[in-house]
Motif scaffolding. Structure first.
Motif, PDB file in Angstrom:
ATOM      1  N   GLU A   1      44.913  35.595  48.223  1.00  0.00           N
ATOM      2  CA  GLU A   1      44.239  35.390  46.937  1.00  0.00           C
ATOM      3  C   GLU A   1      44.136  33.912  46.587  1.00  0.00           C
ATOM      4  OE1 GLU A   1      45.872  37.950  43.937  1.00  0.00           O
ATOM      5  OE2 GLU A   1      45.231  39.756  45.012  1.00  0.00           O
ATOM      6  N   VAL A   2      45.210  33.183  46.799  1.00  0.00           N
ATOM      7  CA  VAL A   2      45.159  31.753  46.474  1.00  0.00           C
ATOM      8  C   VAL A   2      44.104  31.077  47.340  1.00  0.00           C
ATOM      9  CG1 VAL A   2      46.436  29.590  46.553  1.00  0.00           C
ATOM     10  CG2 VAL A   2      47.547  31.633  45.677  1.00  0.00           C
TER      11      VAL A   2
ATOM     12  N   GLN B   1      41.439  32.462  48.696  1.00  0.00           N
ATOM     13  CA  GLN B   1      40.108  32.854  48.204  1.00  0.00           C
ATOM     14  C   GLN B   1      39.682  31.934  47.065  1.00  0.00           C
ATOM     15  OE1 GLN B   1      40.254  36.972  46.924  1.00  0.00           O
ATOM     16  NE2 GLN B   1      38.996  37.600  48.678  1.00  0.00           N
ATOM     17  N   ASP B   2      40.608  31.685  46.149  1.00  0.00           N
ATOM     18  CA  ASP B   2      40.251  30.865  45.002  1.00  0.00           C
ATOM     19  C   ASP B   2      40.046  29.407  45.386  1.00  0.00           C
ATOM     20  OD1 ASP B   2      40.287  33.092  43.487  1.00  0.00           O
ATOM     21  OD2 ASP B   2      42.258  32.747  42.602  1.00  0.00           O
TER      22      ASP B   2
ATOM     23  N   SER C   1      36.569  29.262  46.717  1.00  0.00           N
ATOM     24  CA  SER C   1      35.529  29.270  45.681  1.00  0.00           C
ATOM     25  C   SER C   1      35.453  27.912  45.006  1.00  0.00           C
ATOM     26  CB  SER C   1      35.839  30.302  44.602  1.00  0.00           C
ATOM     27  OG  SER C   1      36.020  31.567  45.161  1.00  0.00           O
ATOM     28  N   ARG C   2      36.596  27.292  44.891  1.00  0.00           N
ATOM     29  CA  ARG C   2      36.690  26.096  44.078  1.00  0.00           C
ATOM     30  C   ARG C   2      36.274  24.837  44.849  1.00  0.00           C
ATOM     31  NH1 ARG C   2      42.626  24.643  41.984  1.00  0.00           N
ATOM     32  NH2 ARG C   2      42.238  22.505  41.271  1.00  0.00           N
TER      33      ARG C   2
END
Ligand SMILES: Nc1ncnc2c1ncn2[C@@H]1O[C@H](COP(=O)(O)OP(=O)(O)OP(=O)(O)O)[C@@H](O)[C@H]1O
Ligand SMILES: Nc1ncnc2c1ncn2[C@@H]1O[C@H](COP(=O)(O)OP(=O)(O)OP(=O)(O)O)[C@@H](O)[C@H]1O
Ligand SMILES: [Mg+2]
Ligand SMILES: [Mg+2]
Lengths: 339, 294, 508, 339
Positions: free
Chosen positions: B178-179, B181-182, B185-186
């Motif tokens: 999850e980290v 993935q973010d 995106s960022r």
């Protein structure tokens, strides 16, 4: 007269929407605005998809929890249950490879096992609570420990990994998209609709609400209290099984840390959504918003380095409290007599 | 006294590395007890520092141990309890995390956390040039994580490589996924990832593949020496090209040395620091144990 | 009796008090005053606003407009029962006792006797014991409220209120759940308090007793003030007429002769449970069967056990000649036997839910179409129930708990009748119901019987038992003492059985 | 007549003792027998002392929780609260060394800080619950996250450790014994008695019970519901502070893992002891037994290596469920109507 009744009806429906539904919705919108201001990539398609997919796990479990809580119960075991189901699924599928190969059949077998285990575990919780007359809190605290330790035992303290062959077959269940939405999101949508119909449009849902409101009134109203309560735990188990089915293909593994604290997250989602912890009033729509809010908080915190990592928990705690406060505050309502 | 009782206390395995350690401890127990019938090893694990302190008290009050092999959950809280064992005259062997008062332990066996960070950073620098971007996924906020992270940052200092951000992924695959993935995106441009741990790295790789950003020379450095990772390195995997060793077998080493303290004629007290070797395709085969759970 | 009081300033008075809940007005500019040493009764139809006025006058809810005066001084009563400090005590219509706590704990709740910071339990227990023996109550101060019957709870509530040395005692239907004997005890208390100069305001639907004990009577209708006059200026008929706003015909319907040859629908022999022994009786189609007896004589338990709500130790039950043993209410309902509880607050209605959900709860399987609830049919059922039982709620979305007491009872009746039973057992059918509606309910019961349905009426109100039943069984101490039929049903006969002065030798 | 009432009463008192008190007591005795059979050293003085001392932490916290739960609330934040209080205490004491030295004064300062923080944190929980009208579950879930992340922040992700000079001064608070019992056990006994008196012999205790039984009844009896509820959280905070005061000298440190899951243990102790989770009925004596049962389970599992370590959780879960079941079962009572 019945006419005037209908108009009042729709008016008060509106006003009830105002305070109960709009609360979490406003909180979610505010969060999204904050997210966008922090980083415009927050609203990128990729991030929104990630967000929805992540919410699917907690959301599906929380929908089950909505039934349990509406009927006046509580289930602390869901996180551990997810872990143990994932573990057993992996063991079963791995050992089925030799006989059945790495095809869809094996995956279906795994899913079948998951559903059977979920229903069985839920039933056990329900049975102990109703027939054993032990508080749900204690029963599920106990089974939480049991499930957690079983998965640790199966994994020998480490990680159970899915056979790489099956992984290829199973992968699309997490990573594929239909009509622009990943499969887990579709499952979430499906479970949400089913849950909503079940809670709001069937006798079963009515019975859950009645039991949560008052068990003795329910009993005098010809409701089989024990049976319905047991069913809520079975539904919870089924939801956990579904969540697990879409969880396993993501990383293809399960360990003793899988699903830690999911129970608190699920319960928090339910309550942020407006369901009453003591039972008697449940809202599936709110639960969905609650799950989205929780996931969004985590996501936003990953989008900024303004706050020390160590303070993530502080932000999370504050936002949860504020989100619920937004919802409880009587927006614009005149102060009403305290009850 | 006929039996030599040795208590072995370590945290309950909740992740693969610890499970590997548990496996090695159990192997060593069986091996040593078979070898020396008069040695009884008692393995106890505990879910938190308080419970470990309690478990250690129980080893003394119930089993009257002659020696204690302890892998402390955390250094600080276990210093006093271990000191109390020391006062009963037992031999103390400390594994992995040192106690906060010097001189309690007779034997110290450890991996090297700052070295793990440093070795990882040195490898990063060989692959990256000035202006390149990396992200860092950290473990659970603890001293171990701090030591690794601080050494890594110190080594990266002045290299010109940008460290975009660092978040805790708790030595956990899901959080790693999850980290990452973010992060993806960022940050549109990431050249490499330091995941610090093989479990986190698995999540990171899954996120990279999902986003289709696993090409273009992107690479991930984990740590610990998970057998699947080492196998990948042997097979020439490019996404996770190396690993940094932090061997779970150190507990077995400690047990061996402790038993030796009773059985051998030579002196065994002292410090045994295991290296944080960089595992590359060239040397990977010698670190590959297909039977271990880790 | 009231003469001395008339010229003094009222202890508590309301002037042009209005109250609305949200947009819904409930009280319209009511004035009411209460003098020391008088009993001032408040009567009116269900939903007229009596309870609301009482709550306003004791500070539990704020008035929307108007003023309250204590000893002629304008006051703002503090909320949440703190008006007790001013000597104003309210007994709520719905019982307000903490169920898991003991009698003594409840009676002293909020004003415990404390010595050196520690409770003086011996003193409190002794005081409670004394209060109980004063009124001849056999309840242990250490008994938990949850183990008491409703009537006992009501008596505890009364003792609790009277023990507070109130200047103003406001009581909302204190006698609704009491038998005549207990009502007698209660009136003695009232007389004592009156002598002490306590001002008493009270609501009752039992007009006879209202006339007996009150000095003045105020009548409300639909939230409007109708009249305030000394009690001796009213006749019973006039009271009823002014309340309802129309002429009332006979309260009780003419009783159709029961058909002695009608088939026996329900036969019970030798039923024994925890608290009742050797119960045998039968019920014919088209019959209205009464069950009389003192409180706690076990009438409710007989029928709760028949309906699968409590354990049966031995005995047989036959429906239409076939032996049955219901293990759940659902089975009983499906066989056409339903039981309407006397405890509407904790067993009858979901107080937190609206009328709709309560209305269809018992008969819910009837409203399932294609696995879904048929909302349209549910709405129709509610409309039907509202019409049939004249349920008056100014706001149709009101929670059951916010309905007036009588309307709750009507909703409960409507709920039970919704499943079209063949045998309906009604425990205290008219508890808290106004005369007008009572009449409607009696006619309704008679009509059901005329259609061939069988009705069991458990009631502590002698007149209604006498007025509507074909046959009456009298219970005492868990046993049936005897039965009376037809013209032989009269008060003395029933009382002799109930008091144990007479016992019929019955072949069982 | 009143005589007969009294006898029935005392009989029913006896019978209520039977089922409510004897349940956990029987469970505890059974556990001790099992422990003794496994290893006779279980009953050695050293082990019993260890057991009692360990129970002190959870027991003291659970006594606070008994008040909160009896009044119908719940506090999930106690474990994190203990951690953050321990952390701040250590920081304060360490920085006071320079000015005040390592004497008793510094330790007293630390204890003072602890009490102030405990009361403050408890008050915050209570305030948010009562005045903010947010469910206690959400408030304390939020503060649980906040406290946990604050201690991580203060410790910079690592461990805060007490100055070794002070440690010497402070040590006796955990390790010394008076009249054969260690100080923590004395504190436990003291808090137990105080808690018992407060719950059973003062008006405050009755108000807690009344509020848990029915808030509206309590309100109608002119009880200041919000104030009393807030007080229960303050008492909980105070108990946490006391537990922390005896915890700090034991391990001399605090970190982000201090007190993890203590909240569940404390609540479990309370409920095993017979207090009703929905409020309205609380038993301090039971809570003490509950705490002893939980500690004994852990102790026994340390005594044997018959079971895989991984299955400790399973044993724990089973024993908790069975202990409560023992208590709920109507021993010798005839089957009564279902409720
Ligand atoms: N909290 C509330 N919210 C909304 N409406 C209310 C509330 N309390 C009472 N009402 C309404 O006010 C009206 C008057 O009720 P009240 O209880 O005063 O009647 P009552 O005269 O005591 O009747 P009964 O004889 O049946 O007890 C009813 O229509 C009732 O539904
Ligand atoms: N929950 C309970 N716990 C203990 N005893 C009870 C309980 N409910 C009823 N009883 C007792 O059982 C006996 C029968 O009570 P029941 O309610 O059937 O009497 P009843 O004749 O219907 O009285 P009522 O006039 O109150 O309706 C009484 O002695 C009563 O005190
Ligand atoms: Mg051994
Ligand atoms: Mg009323």
């Amino acid at each position: 007269m019945s006419d005037s009744a209908t108009t009042t009806e729709s008016k008060s429906w509106l006003s009830s929407v105002d305070f109960k539904t709009l609360g979490p919705a406003i909180a979610l919108i505010l969060l999204c605005v904050v997210g966008f201001l922090l980083n415009s990539a927050f609203l990128s398609e990729g991030n929104i998809t990630n967000l929805l997919t992540r919410s699917a796990f907690i959301g599906i479990i929380a929908i089950g929890a909505t039934f349990v809580i509406t009927a006046g119960g509580i289930d602390l075991s869901v996180g551990s249950m997810a872990a143990v189901i994932a573990g057993v699924m992996i063991i079963v599928m791995n050992s089925a490879v030799e006989i059945m190969g790495t095809g869809v059949a094996t995956v279906l077998l795994g899913c079948g096992v998951s559903v059977i285990l979920g229903v069985g575990a839920g039933w056990a919780n329900g049975f102990l609570t109703t027939k054993g007359k032990i508080e749900a809190f204690i029963v599920t605290l106990g089974t939480m420990g049991i499930f957690r330790s079983l998965v640790t035992y199966f994994a020998d303290g480490g990680t159970l990994s899915l056979d790489y062959g099956i992984r290829e077959t199973y992968r699309p269940v997490y990573y594929e998209a239909f009509f622009g939405l990943p499969v887990p999101v579709w499952v979430f949508i499906f479970v949400s609709i089913a849950g909503w119909v079940l809670l709001n449009r069937t006798a079963f849902g009515r019975y859950c609400t009645a039991i949560g409101s008052s068990e003795s009134v329910a009993r005098y109203s010809a409701i089989k209290v024990d049976r319905i309560k047991t069913w809520t735990y079975v539904i919870q188990g089924l939801c956990v099984a579904m969540a697990t089915i879409i969880y396993v293909p993501r990383l293809g593994s399960a360990s003793s840390t899988t699903g830690v604290l999911w129970e608190l997250e699920a319960i928090a989602a339910v309550i942020i959504g407006g369901t009453v912890l003591k039972g008697g009033y449940g809202r599936i729509g709110g639960t969905i918003l609650g799950a989205l809010i929780l996931t969004t908080i985590g996501n936003i915190l990953n989008f900024t380095d303004m706050i020390s990592n160590y303070l993530n928990g502080t932000m999370q705690g504050l936002i949860i409290i504020i989100a619920v406060w937004l919802q409880r505050a009587d927006w614009g309502k005149k102060s009403k007599p305290k009850s | 006294q006929d039996q030599i009782k040795i208590g072995v206390s370590y945290p309950t395995p909740t992740h693969a590395w610890a499970a590997g350690m548990n496996w090695h401890a159990e192997q060593a127990e069986a091996r040593l007890e078979a070898l020396y019938p008069d040695v009884d090893l008692i393995l106890v694990n505990s879910p938190d520092p308080g419970a470990q302190a309690s478990a250690i008290e129980d080893l003394v009050s119930v089993h009257q141990i002659d020696a204690l092999v302890v892998l402390p959950f955390e250094s600080e809280p276990l210093t006093d309890p271990v000191l109390n064992v020391k006062k009963t005259g037992a031999l103390i062997t400390v594994v992995d995390r040192g106690l906060s008062l010097p001189g309690i332990e007779d034997i110290y066996v450890a991996g090297n956390n700052p070295e793990l960070g440093r070795v990882s950073a040195q490898y990063m620098k060989t692959r990256l040039k000035e202006g390149d971007n990396i992200v860092v996924l950290r473990g659970i906020p603890t001293i171990i994580d701090n030591e690794r992270f601080d050494a890594f940052m110190a080594e990266m200092e002045g290299s010109g490589v940008n460290i975009l951000d660092h978040k805790h992924a708790n030595w956990n695959r899901d959080d790693g996924f999850e980290v990452m993935q973010d992060f993806l995106s960022r940050f549109p441009d990431i050249d490499a990832v330091w995941a610090q741990d093989d479990d986190i790295a698995i999540g990171v790789v899954a996120a990279l593949k999902q986003a289709g950003r696993d090409g273009d020379g992107m690479f991930v450095v984990g740590g610990a020496g998970m057998k699947e990772t080492i196998k990948g390195i042997m097979d020439g995997e490019t996404l996770v090209p190396v690993d940094v060793l932090y061997p779970p077998a150190m507990i077995a080493t400690a047990m061996d040395v402790t038993v030796a303290a009773f059985k051998s004629n030579g002196p065994v007290s002292g410090r045994y620091i295991l290296g944080a070797t960089l595992i590359t395709p060239e040397n990977a085969a010698s670190f590959y144990f297909p039977d271990s759970p880790f | 009796m009231a003469d001395g009081a008339i010229h003094t300033t009222p202890v508590l008075s309301a002037e042009r008090v209005s109250k609305s809940f949200g947009a819904i007005p409930v009280l319209f500019s009511i004035s009411f005053d209460l003098r020391a040493g008088e009993v001032h009764a408040l009567i009116g139809e269900n939903g007229a606003g009596k309870s609301t006025l009482m709550k306003v006058m004791s500070g539990f809810i704020p008035a929307t407009s108007g003023t309250l005066r204590v000893d002629g001084e304008e006051v703002n009563l503090p909320p949440n029962g703190q008006a007790e400090d001013l000597g104003i005590v309210l007994i709520h219509q719905e019982l307000n006792l903490a169920e898991q706590m003991t009698v003594e704990e409840n009676i002293f709740l909020g004003r415990e006797i404390v010595r050196n910071g520690v409770l003086n339990r011996r003193e409190m227990t002794a005081q409670v014991q004394k209060m109980f023996s004063d009124v001849g109550l056999d309840i242990s101060p250490k008994a938990r409220i949850s183990s008491l019957s409703i009537a006992q709870k009501q008596m505890v509530e009364i003792v609790k209120a009277t023990s507070r040395n109130a200047r103003v005692l406001i009581m909302d239907e204190p006698t609704a759940v009491l038998t005549e004997a207990e009502t007698g005890v209660f009136f003695e208390q009232v007389a004592k308090l009156k002598k002490r100069g306590t001002a008493i305001m009270f609501v009752s639907h039992k007009l006879q007793e209202v006339k007996e004990i009150s000095d003045r009577i105020t009548i409300l209708r639909d939230g409007q003030w109708i009249a305030t006059k000394p009690a001796d200026e009213f006749t019973l008929d006039a009271m009823a007429q002014m309340m309802v706003g129309r002429e009332l015909s006979d309260l009780y319907p003419p009783i159709h002769e029961a058909d002695v040859d009608a088939p026996r629908v329900l036969e019970v022999s030798n039923l024994t449970t925890k608290n009742v022994r050797g119960i045998s009786f039968d019920l014919r189609a088209g019959e209205v069967l009464g069950f009389s007896g003192l409180i706690g004589s076990g009438r409710s338990e007989v029928f709760e056990s028949i309906c699968g709500l409590s354990e049966i130790e031995s005995g047989t039950i036959k429906i239409d000649g076939a032996e049955v043993r219901f293990s759940s209410v659902a089975q009983a309902r499906d066989a056409g036997v339903v039981y309407l509880t006397k405890d509407r607050k904790s067993k009858g209605l979901l107080m937190e839910q609206g009328m709709q959900k309560n209305m269809t709860l018992l008969a819910l399987p009837k409203f399932v179409k294609n696995f879904m609830l048929d909302k349209g049919a549910e709405e129709k059922a509610l409309a039907r129930g509202v019409r049939r039982f004249d349920i008056r709620a100014r706001d149709p979305n009101v929670k059951a708990g916010d309905l007036s007491g009588g309307n709750q009872q009507k909703l409960l009746l409507a709920k039970v009748m919704e499943c079209n039973p063949r045998v309906v057992i009604i425990d205290e059918p008219t508890r808290g119901i106004d005369v007008g509606t009572k009449q409607q309910i009696y006619h309704f019961i008679a009509a059901l019987a005329a259609e061939g349905m069988s009705v069991v009426v458990i009631s502590s109100e002698m007149p209604e038992i006498i007025g509507i039943c074909h046959r009456v069984f009298v219970m005492r101490d868990g046993r049936i003492m005897g039965s009376v039929t037809g013209d032989a049903i009269n008060e003395t006969e029933i009382v002799r059985f109930a008091a144990g002065l007479k016992e019929e030798v019955r072949d069982v």
